[in-house]
Design an enzyme around this catalytic site. Structure first.
Site, PDB file in Angstrom:
ATOM      1  N   ASN A  45       1.210  -1.174  -0.150  1.00  0.00           N
ATOM      2  CA  ASN A  45      -0.221  -0.003  -0.451  1.00  0.00           C
ATOM      3  C   ASN A  45       1.063   1.144  -0.032  1.00  0.00           C
ATOM      4  O   ASN A  45       1.150   1.408   0.580  1.00  0.00           O
ATOM      5  CB  ASN A  45      -1.066  -0.132   1.534  1.00  0.00           C
ATOM      6  CG  ASN A  45      -1.354   1.271   1.556  1.00  0.00           C
ATOM      7  OD1 ASN A  45      -1.877   1.811   0.528  1.00  0.00           O
ATOM      8  ND2 ASN A  45      -2.106   1.474   2.651  1.00  0.00           N
ATOM      9  N   LYS A  73      -0.083   3.935  -0.732  1.00  0.00           N
ATOM     10  CA  LYS A  73      -0.882   4.724   0.047  1.00  0.00           C
ATOM     11  C   LYS A  73      -1.005   6.710  -0.564  1.00  0.00           C
ATOM     12  O   LYS A  73      -1.057   6.573  -2.317  1.00  0.00           O
ATOM     13  CB  LYS A  73      -0.331   5.713   1.365  1.00  0.00           C
ATOM     14  CG  LYS A  73       0.009   4.530   2.793  1.00  0.00           C
ATOM     15  CD  LYS A  73      -0.087   4.527   4.064  1.00  0.00           C
ATOM     16  CE  LYS A  73      -0.435   3.551   4.587  1.00  0.00           C
ATOM     17  NZ  LYS A  73      -0.119   4.130   6.316  1.00  0.00           N
ATOM     18  N   HIS A  75      -9.538   1.250   5.194  1.00  0.00           N
ATOM     19  CA  HIS A  75      -7.642   1.911   5.526  1.00  0.00           C
ATOM     20  C   HIS A  75      -8.267   2.853   6.647  1.00  0.00           C
ATOM     21  O   HIS A  75      -8.874   3.572   7.266  1.00  0.00           O
ATOM     22  CB  HIS A  75      -7.295   2.276   5.085  1.00  0.00           C
ATOM     23  CG  HIS A  75      -6.076   2.109   5.476  1.00  0.00           C
ATOM     24  ND1 HIS A  75      -5.259   3.186   6.277  1.00  0.00           N
ATOM     25  CD2 HIS A  75      -4.781   0.416   5.228  1.00  0.00           C
ATOM     26  CE1 HIS A  75      -4.009   2.800   6.733  1.00  0.00           C
ATOM     27  NE2 HIS A  75      -3.834   1.616   6.472  1.00  0.00           N
ATOM     28  N   GLU A 118      -6.775   5.069   7.702  1.00  0.00           N
ATOM     29  CA  GLU A 118      -6.734   6.583   7.621  1.00  0.00           C
ATOM     30  C   GLU A 118      -7.787   6.749   6.372  1.00  0.00           C
ATOM     31  O   GLU A 118      -8.324   8.576   6.762  1.00  0.00           O
ATOM     32  CB  GLU A 118      -5.427   6.536   6.247  1.00  0.00           C
ATOM     33  CG  GLU A 118      -3.900   6.420   7.764  1.00  0.00           C
ATOM     34  CD  GLU A 118      -3.157   6.193   6.603  1.00  0.00           C
ATOM     35  OE1 GLU A 118      -2.688   5.814   5.459  1.00  0.00           O
ATOM     36  OE2 GLU A 118      -2.166   5.678   7.692  1.00  0.00           O
ATOM     37  N   GLU A 174      -5.346  -5.030  10.826  1.00  0.00           N
ATOM     38  CA  GLU A 174      -4.507  -3.212  11.247  1.00  0.00           C
ATOM     39  C   GLU A 174      -4.210  -2.976  12.355  1.00  0.00           C
ATOM     40  O   GLU A 174      -4.931  -2.288  12.452  1.00  0.00           O
ATOM     41  CB  GLU A 174      -4.344  -2.702  10.088  1.00  0.00           C
ATOM     42  CG  GLU A 174      -4.415  -3.208   8.722  1.00  0.00           C
ATOM     43  CD  GLU A 174      -3.400  -2.402   7.219  1.00  0.00           C
ATOM     44  OE1 GLU A 174      -2.327  -2.249   7.209  1.00  0.00           O
ATOM     45  OE2 GLU A 174      -4.113  -1.022   7.629  1.00  0.00           O
ATOM     46  N   GLY A 188       2.499   2.470  10.925  1.00  0.00           N
ATOM     47  CA  GLY A 188       3.800   3.294  10.831  1.00  0.00           C
ATOM     48  C   GLY A 188       4.388   4.295  12.029  1.00  0.00           C
ATOM     49  O   GLY A 188       5.034   5.122  11.753  1.00  0.00           O
ATOM     50  N   SER A 214       3.748  -1.520  10.447  1.00  0.00           N
ATOM     51  CA  SER A 214       4.869  -1.768  10.669  1.00  0.00           C
ATOM     52  C   SER A 214       5.622  -3.305  10.070  1.00  0.00           C
ATOM     53  O   SER A 214       6.406  -3.575  10.943  1.00  0.00           O
ATOM     54  CB  SER A 214       5.303  -1.672  11.971  1.00  0.00           C
ATOM     55  OG  SER A 214       5.013  -0.056  12.383  1.00  0.00           O
TER      56      SER A 214
HETATM   57  P1  PGA Z   1       2.943   0.625   7.804  1.00  0.00           P
HETATM   58  O1  PGA Z   1       1.627   0.375   7.390  1.00  0.00           O
HETATM   59  O2  PGA Z   1       3.359  -0.763   6.935  1.00  0.00           O
HETATM   60  O3  PGA Z   1       3.653   1.501   6.745  1.00  0.00           O
HETATM   61  O4  PGA Z   1       2.842   0.425   9.096  1.00  0.00           O
HETATM   62  C1  PGA Z   1       0.651   0.062   6.972  1.00  0.00           C
HETATM   63  C2  PGA Z   1      -1.114   0.101   6.262  1.00  0.00           C
HETATM   64  O5  PGA Z   1      -1.292   1.459   6.915  1.00  0.00           O
HETATM   65  O6  PGA Z   1      -1.209  -0.899   5.537  1.00  0.00           O
END
Ligand code: PGA
Length: 246
Positions: free
Chosen positions: A9, A11, A90, A92, A160, A166, A204
């Site tokens: 992803n 983003k 997601h 976000e 998640e 992140g 992560s």
């Molecule tokens: P990350 O994000 O691997 O940077 O923690 C995962 C995600 O939001 O899908």
């Protein structure tokens, strides 16, 4: 047994200057057996990523096929770029755009209508985790975000934990295994063939923890954000998944 799945992803990252990274990921992914690799770059790069031979997906879609919705992208438009997946719900999207479980469910039905596989994300906040509410929160999200008609052929689940996205922090392996087992049991109880819906871990994941996470029971693959942006970071994760024995 369906192939294990690794979803990158990107983003809101990447311009055409990143195409060489996509090409390197496409070339590397083609060499790894037993894993389906899906890249979800920004919509501006989707057609180019698909043209490289990568399986691709959007990061969101509108619930309607077309119309007066400035700035939105329909699942039919994603499919038109060559995409075959779409990430939905997601955290976000849920926090930046106020997406509710009901909206996620409507988008999933729209994705299926366009022939896309829905990758539906669920996860708890740090406060909910600390309060011991994780499983209750996930059960509620599962009940409300998965439309009737959810099957292993049209939907993938991604767990998640929001506090792991992140941040460089992950739950312990025991916690991931226990949570995935609970999600699996919930799916098995509530949906026909629910036990075989693929269940990804995200938050992560990186080259150093991937092998341990992917070896856990009920982890069928990963959803990777930051570490999917560069082939040098992403391809080792792909190899870890390929080598993992469930
Ligand atoms: P990350 O994000 O691997 O940077 O923690 C995962 C995600 O939001 O899908």
């Amino acid at each position: 047994m369906p192939a294990k799945l690794l979803v990158g992803n990107w983003k809101m990252n990447g311009t055409r200057a990143a195409l060489p990274q996509l090409a390197e990921i496409a070339a590397g992914a083609g060499l790894v057996p037993g894993v389906t690799t899906v890249l979800c770059p920004p919509v501006t790069l989707l057609a180019a990523a698909s043209a490289l031979g990568l399986a691709t997906g959007g990061q969101d879609c509108h619930a309607h096929p077309k119309g007066a919705h400035t700035g939105d992208v329909s699942p039919e438009m994603l499919a038109d770029t060559g995409a075959s997946y779409v990430i939905l719900g997601h955290s976000e999207r849920r926090s930046d755009h106020g997406e509710t479980d009901a909206m996620v469910a409507a988008k999933a039905e729209a994705a299926w209508r366009a022939g896309l596989m829905a990758i539906i994300c669920i996860g708890e906040t740090e406060a909910q985790n600390r309060a011991g509410e994780t499983l209750a929160v996930l059960a509620r999200q599962l009940e409300r975000s998965l439309p009737e008609g959810t099957t292993p052929a049209n939907t993938i689940l991604a767990y998640e934990p929001i506090w792991a996205i992140g941040t460089g922090r992950t739950p312990t392996e025991a916690e991931i295994a226990a949570t995935h087992a609970a999600i699996r049991a919930h799916l098995a109880r509530h949906l026909p063939n629910g036990a075989t819906i693929r269940l990804l871990y995200g938050g992560s994941v990186n080259a150093s923890n991937a092998a341990r996470i992917f070896a856990l029971p009920d982890v069928d693959g990963g959803l990777v954000g930051g570490a999917s942006l560069r082939a040098a970071d992403f391809l080792p994760i792909l190899h870890a998944l390929s080598g993992a024995t469930p």
